[in-house]
Motif scaffolding. Structure first.
Motif, short mmCIF file in Angstrom:
data_model
loop_
_atom_site.label_atom_id
_atom_site.label_comp_id
_atom_site.label_asym_id
_atom_site.label_seq_id
_atom_site.Cartn_x
_atom_site.Cartn_y
_atom_site.Cartn_z
N ALA A 63 16.91 25.67 57.12
CA ALA A 63 15.77 26.57 55.61
C ALA A 63 17.12 27.11 55.43
N GLY A 64 17.62 28.39 53.64
CA GLY A 64 18.11 28.96 53.20
C GLY A 64 19.36 28.83 54.97
N ARG A 65 19.72 30.01 54.62
CA ARG A 65 21.36 30.13 55.72
C ARG A 65 22.19 28.60 56.06
N GLY A 66 20.67 28.22 57.31
CA GLY A 66 21.14 27.02 57.78
C GLY A 66 20.45 25.70 57.39
N SER A 67 20.65 25.71 55.92
CA SER A 67 20.72 23.91 55.13
C SER A 67 20.78 23.06 55.23
N VAL A 68 20.21 21.78 55.57
CA VAL A 68 21.58 20.80 55.61
C VAL A 68 21.85 20.66 55.11
N LEU A 69 23.18 19.60 54.73
CA LEU A 69 22.93 19.32 53.51
C LEU A 69 22.92 17.60 53.17
N ASN A 70 23.50 17.22 51.22
CA ASN A 70 22.98 16.30 51.30
C ASN A 70 23.97 15.16 51.07
N VAL A 71 23.83 13.69 50.59
CA VAL A 71 24.98 12.96 50.37
C VAL A 71 26.46 14.06 49.78
N ASN A 72 25.63 15.04 49.28
CA ASN A 72 27.55 15.32 48.28
C ASN A 72 27.67 16.26 49.46
N GLY A 73 26.86 17.15 49.98
CA GLY A 73 27.67 17.75 51.00
C GLY A 73 27.11 19.46 50.56
N GLU A 74 26.33 19.41 49.87
CA GLU A 74 25.61 20.96 48.99
C GLU A 74 24.27 20.88 49.97
N VAL A 75 24.20 22.03 49.79
CA VAL A 75 22.65 22.69 50.05
C VAL A 75 21.54 22.88 49.02
N GLU A 76 20.16 22.04 48.88
CA GLU A 76 19.03 22.01 48.42
C GLU A 76 18.03 21.57 49.28
N MET A 77 17.55 23.02 48.29
CA MET A 77 16.08 24.19 49.22
C MET A 77 15.02 23.69 48.68
N ASP A 78 13.57 23.54 48.94
CA ASP A 78 12.69 23.36 48.54
C ASP A 78 12.12 24.83 49.39
#
Length: 308
Positions: A63-78
């Motif tokens: 969450a926030g700073r430790g979020s996992v990455l999407n297929v493009n290597g980006e962070v998207e958070m909920d």
């Protein structure tokens, strides 16, 4: 009412020994922060927001700073938050480049006529509220990069696994006036499609709070949690007169038997009783009540200490 706060750091398939103590300390810090807010007269909403903010700022959690990455290597958070007093709620999804999505979710709840904002609309709203935009790479950790590489090698893109990807953080609280609240925040699942949204921002799945029943925050396989409305399902059992333990076991058991979905939850009722339950291998958690701090990671492993 004696204030109570309970936090979780997401389900986990395994936590390495070197991370275990860092994860435990993160849980303790978050629970202590939430409890101190309550002890100083803060509301349940203040407490869950404060606790989850601590976890969003900790790179050990998804969450926030430790979020996992999407297929493009980006962070998207909920993220989502709910006030049990009047059922007001705020949620955001697919947000990028802000440090604390839970703070934005609370602003949606309190400063808009809506419950849920997403993506570009959420970004515009964040800017209008003066939330600073930060470079996306500030949220990306080396661990998240390695995690994505490993997942791509093992799986190929977009194959969801009900047994993995169980990271979310959350909190529930009861304040001295008898109000309850929940907050849940996540970076989602590693290697997800761009724009994928899981259970976390969806009220009734990722969490729920109602002064007449209690508060809950969930974690686990998001698609499974969404399909069974895990949070509201659990509280439905509480409404029917089940104990907290029975309610948690029934809802998690149903999700596992029906969908093979693993998960966990923290559950609190209107009188301040609480329970933590999970079907994944481990779930870091901590609870603060009556000056005592309870915490654990694995089953049958609870530490109790005096709060500082």
């Amino acid at each position: 009412m004696d204030p109570v706060v309970v936090v979780h750091g997401g389900g986990a398939s395994n936590i390495s020994k070197d991370r275990k103590e860092r994860v435990r300390q993160g849980m303790v810090r978050a629970a202590t922060e939430g409890y101190n807010i309550l002890k100083q007269g803060g509301t349940a909403v203040d407490a869950v927001e404060g606790a989850v903010t601590v976890l969003e700022d900790d790179p050990e959690f998804n969450a926030g700073r430790g979020s996992v990455l999407n297929v493009n290597g980006e962070v998207e958070m909920d993220a989502s938050i709910m006030d049990g007093k009047d059922l007001s709620t705020g949620a955001v999804s697919a947000v990028r480049c802000i440090a604390n999505p839970i703070k934005l979710a609370r602003l949606v709840m309190e400063k808009t006529p809506h419950c849920f904002l997403t993506d570009q609309g959420a970004a515009k709203f964040a800017a209008s509220m003066g939330i600073p935009e930060i470079p996306g790479e500030q949220l990306v950790t080396e661990r998240s990069k390695k995690h994505l590489e490993k997942e791509k090698q093992e799986k190929g893109a977009q194959k969801a696994d009900c047994q993995k990807n169980l990271g979310t953080v959350g909190a529930v609280a009861l304040d001295s006036k008898g109000n309850v609240a929940y907050a849940t925040s996540t970076g989602g699942i590693v290697n997800k499609m761009v724009g994928r949204v899981g259970d976390t921002p969806c009220v009734g799945s990722g969490g729920y709070a109602d002064n007449d029943i209690g508060a809950i925050s969930t974690t686990g396989h998001g698609e499974s949690i969404l399909k069974v409305n895990l949070a509201r399902l659990t509280l439905f059992y509480v409404e029917q007169g089940k104990t907290l333990e029975e309610a948690a076991n029934l809802s998690l058991g149903y999700m596992k038997s029906r969908l093979k979905g693993l998960g966990g939850l923290i559950l609190l009722n209107k009188t301040g009783d609480w329970v933590v339950k999970w079907t994944s291998a481990a779930m870091p958690w901590a609870a603060a009540k009556d000056g005592k701090l309870h915490s654990g990671i694995n089953l049958d492993e609870t530490t109790i200490a005096d709060l500082p």
